[in-house]
Structures are given as C-alpha cells and as structure tokens.
Scaffold this motif. Structure first.
Motif, PDB file in Angstrom:
ATOM      1  N   UNK A 179       0.831  -1.201   0.000  1.00 51.51           N
ATOM      2  CA  UNK A 179       0.000   0.000   0.000  1.00 51.51           C
ATOM      3  C   UNK A 179       0.868   1.254   0.000  1.00 51.51           C
ATOM      4  N   UNK A 180       1.866   1.266   0.857  1.00 52.56           N
ATOM      5  CA  UNK A 180       2.756   2.425   0.930  1.00 52.56           C
ATOM      6  C   UNK A 180       3.501   2.627  -0.388  1.00 52.56           C
ATOM      7  N   UNK A 181       4.008   1.563  -0.981  1.00 48.82           N
ATOM      8  CA  UNK A 181       4.701   1.672  -2.265  1.00 48.82           C
ATOM      9  C   UNK A 181       3.760   2.203  -3.336  1.00 48.82           C
ATOM     10  N   UNK A 182       2.506   1.754  -3.324  1.00 46.59           N
ATOM     11  CA  UNK A 182       1.541   2.223  -4.306  1.00 46.59           C
ATOM     12  C   UNK A 182       1.262   3.708  -4.121  1.00 46.59           C
ATOM     13  N   UNK A 183       1.166   4.168  -2.873  1.00 45.55           N
ATOM     14  CA  UNK A 183       0.912   5.590  -2.608  1.00 45.55           C
ATOM     15  C   UNK A 183       2.074   6.453  -3.114  1.00 45.55           C
ATOM     16  N   UNK A 184       3.296   6.034  -2.820  1.00 43.78           N
ATOM     17  CA  UNK A 184       4.465   6.802  -3.263  1.00 43.78           C
ATOM     18  C   UNK A 184       4.512   6.874  -4.779  1.00 43.78           C
ATOM     19  N   UNK A 185       4.250   5.748  -5.406  1.00 42.28           N
ATOM     20  CA  UNK A 185       4.280   5.720  -6.865  1.00 42.28           C
ATOM     21  C   UNK A 185       3.212   6.648  -7.448  1.00 42.28           C
ATOM     22  N   UNK A 186       1.996   6.577  -6.893  1.00 39.55           N
ATOM     23  CA  UNK A 186       0.915   7.437  -7.386  1.00 39.55           C
ATOM     24  C   UNK A 186       1.235   8.911  -7.133  1.00 39.55           C
ATOM     25  N   UNK A 187       1.806   9.214  -5.958  1.00 37.75           N
ATOM     26  CA  UNK A 187       2.119  10.601  -5.627  1.00 37.75           C
ATOM     27  C   UNK A 187       3.125  11.190  -6.617  1.00 37.75           C
ATOM     28  N   UNK A 188       4.199  10.457  -6.880  1.00 43.01           N
ATOM     29  CA  UNK A 188       5.214  10.940  -7.829  1.00 43.01           C
ATOM     30  C   UNK A 188       4.608  11.084  -9.222  1.00 43.01           C
ATOM     31  N   UNK A 189       3.762  10.140  -9.603  1.00 39.05           N
ATOM     32  CA  UNK A 189       3.133  10.212 -10.927  1.00 39.05           C
ATOM     33  C   UNK A 189       2.219  11.426 -11.025  1.00 39.05           C
ATOM     34  N   UNK A 190       1.454  11.692  -9.957  1.00 35.74           N
ATOM     35  CA  UNK A 190       0.533  12.833  -9.964  1.00 35.74           C
ATOM     36  C   UNK A 190       1.285  14.159 -10.023  1.00 35.74           C
TER      37      UNK A 190
END
Length: 608
Positions: free
Chosen positions: A13-24
């Motif tokens: 979950x944390x990895x997914x959040x970081x990835x989405x944040x950088x992408x956004x």
C-alpha cells in the motif's frame, strides 16, 4: 513521526501511494507547462474554469455526505467542511477582480476568501478526527457552517481594515505565507491522526485521503512563492488543487457510497447463502397478502414443489401452511411485534402428505415491504423415530420378561392343563366339567399371551424359506372365513400374481391372522374384510381392508406400541407382534385410516 506512522501501512500500500504521488506531481507539472502559454493570455477563463471545477467537486462531496447521512450514521464534519470550502471558493470567484463581476472587488479580498476556504478545509479535516464528529447534528451542523461562512465572508467584505493584506500587485505578503504554512501544518497533523486511526475509515478511503493531503501540501507551498498571477507556481498550485480535490471526492465517495454498497452486497450474499443453503426449510412471505416471495432449496425438497409453482402464490393457493399459523404470525408480528419460536404445527406437502414441524418466524424488511421470514424444522421423522425407539424399548423389556416367563411358567401351566384334562374324564368329576373347561380356556389364553411375548422377543426369523404370499393366504382362508362367519362378517380375497419372498411361513400366518381378526372385531355385523395382494414397484404388498369406523388420531400415533389396546380384554400385544414379525421378515407396515374403515399395508421387499 508521520513517516513512522505511514510506514505502519502494509508495504504494498505504501509503495503504491508513493508511486501514485510521484506520478501525480509529474503529471501536474507537465500539465502546468502545457497550460502556462494559454494562462498568460487567457488566465481569466482558465482560472475561472479551474475554480468552478473545484467548487463542483466540493459541493458534490457535501451532497454525497448529506444524503447518505439520511440513511446511516456517518461522519458529517467532512461534508460541512466541503460546504464551507465551496461557499468560500464561490466568493473567491465572484469578488475576483479579473472576472469583473463585482466592481469594487480586488485581488486581496478574493485572496482572503480563497485562503479562508483552505483554512476551513484543513480545520474541518482535523475536526473529523475528534469526538465532535460523533455528536454533530445534521441541521445544526448545516446552520453553523452556513453562519460561519456568511459571517467570515461579511467581515472580509465590510470590515477589510480589520484584517491584514494578503496579496499585493508585487505578490504574496509574509502574513499570507505564514497562514499557508499554518494550513500545511494542519494538513500534516490531520495526516498523523489519520494514520493513528482517529478517523475510522477503510484502507481504500485512507489511501485516497493520504494522496489528497500529500498533493495538497505542495499545492499550498506553490501559493507561498508565486509573484504574479501568470507565474508558473500559481498555475501548478491550481492544477494540484484540482488533483487533491478529486482525491478528496474519491475518498468521500469510497467511504460513504462505494464501501457501504460493497458491504451491503457482501451482506446480501451472506444472507442469500445462509437462506438458500440452510439445512432447514425457510420461506419469505409478505405480511399483507401472505404471498411467497422466496423459498430455499430445503423448503422445495421438503414440500415437493418446484420454485415456479410457489413464487407469487399465496399460502391459501397452495394450502401449505395451516391458516392459524399465518393468522398467528400476523397477529403477533404486526400487532404485538413478537415472533413465533418453535411452535408445533402441521403442514401439507404437494403430494398431500401431512408432516409436522417446528415453526419460527421473524419480521424483516425486503425492498421496503414488511415480510415474514418463516423457518420450519421438519420433525416428522424425529417423532417417528422417537416412537419407534419407545416401541423398541418396550420390546426389549418384553424380551427380558419373556425369557423368564417362557421357561419358568409355561412348563407348570402345561402340567396343570394335563391334570385338568385327566380330572375332567373321571366320572366323579363330571359335574365339574364346565369349571374344568373354563380353567383350560384360561390356561390356553395365558399360553397364547406367552407365545406373543416370545414372538416379540425374537430378533431373527427362523426357518426362512422362499414362500408365495398367495399360497399362504389360500391355506389360511378357511380359518379366516370361519372366524368371520362367527361374527356374521365375511372375508373377500383379491389376489394378483406376486413374487416369491424369503419369509417365515408360520410368522406370516400369525401376522395375517392378527390383522384379519383385528379387522373383524373393528366392524359391526355384515361387514367385510378384503385381503389383497399386488406388486408395487419392487415391493410385494399385502393389504387388509376393513369396514370399521377407523382409528383415532391419538391411537394412530402410537400404533404398534406394546400394551396399547382399545379392546376391553385386549393385551395390546397383537399389533406389536405384527410390527415385530414384519421387521424380522424384511417388511414394513403402513396404515391408512378414515371414517369408512382402515387399511393395513404390509410391504415386503422382494428377494433378489
């Protein structure tokens, strides 16, 4: 500390959040570069469109929370926060000088409304993690939110000298930067409390809220460094604002619409499985019309119906439930708000077989209609087994008694009978001949009772051979007809070809004699006992039909039980002996009785 709490989330979950944040953030930066040339020439239109989009998201979030709160208890604080944000953003657009809707508007007044919206947003997010959220009332909360928005808006408009300047033609003022950092600190505090579990949301909602806050923080930072309205950071701030508003809406929608809907679906699936695959019969009926809405598989298996024959029909159409059950349900559920629990009633299957069950009911709501959930535990077989166990217990007792009586009593009785016969032949005892005859008859009667005892106590038939039932009946017919004529009745034979059976001839003699004599004794003069033989599938059937008055229900329930008799001089062992003989000869006895007479069916399983 926040990082520590964030790491408590599952790694994926944390990895997914970081990835989405950088992408956004990368997407927002790229989009801002694309918009920047148009912003410099048409910033009024683009700014207005972006703000209206944010207003629509805020008001939509409020409406979702508001309407969902009518049907379930939820956290209203977030909804009121979105309402306040929407109101301040509307004021921000209306008083923005670039739009020209308000002649006296200026950038600083518009900036005050914009910053008030951000502060409202951060404040209500924080309040949603406190105990206040549990006690807020829908209409009081709405009134307080509207009042605060109006009061702050009016204070900014009519007493501008009381508040510091936030925006000048040269850019933002230090006080605005400080307030922006306060708002950022409030966002971080909310994020910390969210990760600590102060806001009880599911993992999907938390992910959306975390993304929204992590995007909101750089958005607020952008508004602390821009110098002119056409500055890149101003454009990036507005783009990031739309992004985190979108994720706030996703969080609200997931928490208050999507997640409850999925929970409701799971609940309905659990109910469906519990209902359909339950090992007891269940049905749902409308209280108003007693109409079947649904039945489970066990109900269909028990009753013999198919689903299409039941759904939409009333209980009166099927004649399944006794009327008193439905009336009792309606009286107790509708009037007294009570339920039936394990009440014994009879019900009728599709084939007309009457069975007994324990009825329990519960009032439920289905698609806005008041209904009865009725559960039936079929106890017909259980009662039959209990009756059979009682009969077997008595047979066991009789067997123990017979073991002693047969050996210890029968031999002395034979001696006494022999001496009575000798005495009866002496001349000096002729005058006592009638007494001797009575004593011999009583000894014979006692010996017959002992014979019945011994027959009941036997576990296996002796001398089992292939026999033809019709041949046995032919041999017995003269004796049966003589018994019938003694009471002015008759015996009629209706024989069809039947298969040979592995049976004990003498025991079947006794069974037929007992059943026919019972039939003769049950009739008035002029009656007829009919003996039939026929094949029913792989069973050879012997039926004995009398024209008596039938067997009472309370006697029928216990028929075949030792010592049960309705005769004045009966022992209650005749039918018990018949049941015991039938069991030993691989047969069963069924009874059909009514006011026109009684039929005993002895069904033999045909030998291979």
């Amino acid at each position: 500390m926040v990082a520590t709490e964030v790491l408590r989330l599952k790694d994926p979950t944390w990895s997914r959040i970081i990835f989405k944040l950088l992408s956004l953030i990368m997407f927002s930066v790229f989009t801002s570069f694309l918009i920047l040339p148009l912003w410099e020439t048409s910033y009024v239109v683009i700014h207005t469109v972006l703000e209206i989009f944010c207003i629509l998201i805020a008001l939509s979030s409020f409406l979702v929370v508001w309407f969902v709160s009518k049907i379930q208890k939820i956290n209203l604080i977030l909804g009121f926060g979105f309402l306040g944000v929407g109101i301040f953003d509307i004021l921000h657009i209306f008083f923005w000088q670039g739009l020209g809707l308000y002649p006296h508007g200026h950038y600083d007044l518009s900036a005050k409304y914009w910053l008030a919206g951000r502060f409202f947003e951060a404040l209500f997010l924080l309040l949603s993690t406190t105990l206040i959220s549990r006690f807020i009332n829908r209409y009081k909360g709405l009134a307080i939110t509207v009042f605060l928005s109006y009061a702050v808006g009016a204070a900014f408009l009519y007493t501008p000298h009381l508040f510091p300047v936030l925006l000048t033609p040269e850019g933002v003022t230090p006080i605005k930067i400080v307030i922006e950092y306060v708002i950022i600190a409030m966002f971080i505090l909310f994020l910390y409390r969210l990760l600590k579990g102060y806001l009880q949301e599911d993992i999907v909602t938390k992910e959306y809220l975390i993304l929204a806050i992590l995007v909101a923080i750089p958005a607020e930072l952008c508004f602390t460094v821009f110098t002119t309205i056409t500055n890149f950071y101003n454009v990036l701030g507005h783009v990031l604002k739309i992004v985190y508003y979108y994720f706030l809406l996703r969080a609200v929608f997931a928490s208050y619409v999507m997640f409850p809907y999925e929970k409701l679906q799971r609940s309905e699936q659990r109910f469906h499985k519990t209902f359909q695959y339950s090992p007891v019969s269940k049905s749902i009926l409308s209280i108003k019309e007693s109409r079947f809405i649904d039945v489970n598989d066990m109900w269909l298996q028990t009753t013999g119906y198919i689903r299409e024959e039941v759904l939409g029909k009333t209980t009166h159409d099927l004649n399944f439930y006794p009327i008193d059950v439905i009336e009792q349900c309606q009286i107790e559920i509708v009037s007294e708000h009570k339920t039936l629990k394990n009440q014994r009633y009879f019900f009728q299957t599709k084939d007309g077989i009457v069975r007994e069950g324990l009825f329990s009911t519960q009032k439920i709501w289905l698609q806005g209609e008041s209904c009865i959930l009725m559960v039936i535990l079929d106890i017909t077989d259980q009662i039959r087994n209990e009756t059979e166990l009682l009969r077997l217990d008595r047979l066991n007792l009789i067997g123990q008694m017979a073991a002693g009586i047969g050996h210890e009593v029968r031999n002395p009785m034979t001696t006494v009978r022999g001496f009575l016969q000798i005495l009866g032949e002496k001349k000096e005892c002729v005058k006592y001949q009638d007494y001797f005859s009575i004593m011999i008859e009583e000894l014979d009667r006692a010996n017959s009772i002992i014979t019945d005892f011994l027959s009941l106590s036997s576990n296996k038939p002796s001398n089992v051979q292939l026999q033809n039932l019709n041949k046995i009946i032919d041999d017995l017919y003269p004796l049966l007809q003589a018994d019938a004529l003694n009471s002015d009745n008759s015996v009629q034979l209706e024989k069809l070809p039947v298969s040979d059976l592995k049976i004990n001839k003498n025991e079947i003699h006794q069974l037929i004699l007992n059943l026919v004599r019972n039939g003769i004794e049950a009739m008035k003069k002029g009656g007829q006992v009919t003996i039939k033989t026929f094949m029913d599938g792989d069973e050879t059937v012997l039926s004995i039909i009398d024209q008596g008055t039938g067997i009472e229900p309370e006697v029928l329930e216990k028929i075949g039980t030792p010592f049960l008799t309705t005769k004045e001089k009966g022992t209650g062992l005749g039918l018990a002996t018949c049941y015991s003989i039938a069991e030993r000869n691989n047969a069963r006895i069924d009874v059909d009785t009514g006011s026109q007479g009684t039929t005993f069916f002895v069904r033999f399983r045909t030998a291979s």
